[in-house]
Motif scaffolding. Structure first.
Motif: not given
Length: 159
Positions: A54-58, A60-66, A107-109
């Motif tokens: 889920r997006s709130e779990q992004f 380190k290493g996830d592009w969306a968390a950069k 929406y999620d995985k």
């Protein structure tokens, strides 16, 4: 890779595309293709994250968390609440995609809808009935959008 789809009539969130106040044409409905769970997982792992579901779990290493993934933030809620069908202007200007560009609304995985850019643009309000952190991406494009329940969205580029 070929994906497997759930017929829209059998999709558990199909009501979002059958809302009387936001009608979706039959032509557009034919282009709104929910992926089954396995295909959703494949898309998510390939284009979004192979760590988080889920997006709130992004993480380190996830592009969306950069930090540099997202360049601009704006509000979608006021445009959603308005009578105008138009996307927020900043949002429209960020995407230079052709109408037929394949996009994924994630929406999620386990829940992803495949559609075309022009179909998303016409029906974006329907997609946002569920606004708990979905992402809009296109496999062949770098631009992305991230929607938040706060009524804001972020625009950026996939890493």
């Amino acid at each position: 890779m070929a994906h497997t789809y759930i017929p829209l009539e059998q999709y558990k969130r199909k009501w979002i595309f059958n809302h009387k106040d936001l009608p979706v044409t039959d032509e557009d409905k034919a282009c709104i293709k929910p992926l089954d769970q396995k295909s959703s997982m494949t898309v998510w792992n390939q284009w979004v994250s192979n760590k988080s579901s889920r997006s709130e779990q992004f993480a380190k290493g996830d592009w969306a968390a950069k930090g540099d993934a997202w360049q601009e933030t704006d509000h979608w809620q006021s445009a959603w609440d308005s009578d105008s069908p138009a996307l927020p202007e900043l949002f429209q200007n960020h995407f230079d995609w052709q109408d037929e560009t394949q996009v994924y609304f994630c929406y999620d995985k386990y829940q992803i809808i495949e559609t075309r850019w022009d179909v998303f643009v016409r029906n974006w309000k329907c997609f946002l009935f569920f606004d708990d952190g979905p992402l809009l991406i296109a496999p062949k494009k770098k631009q992305a959008a991230f929607f938040h329940q706060s009524g804001q969205y972020q625009l950026g580029k996939r890493g």
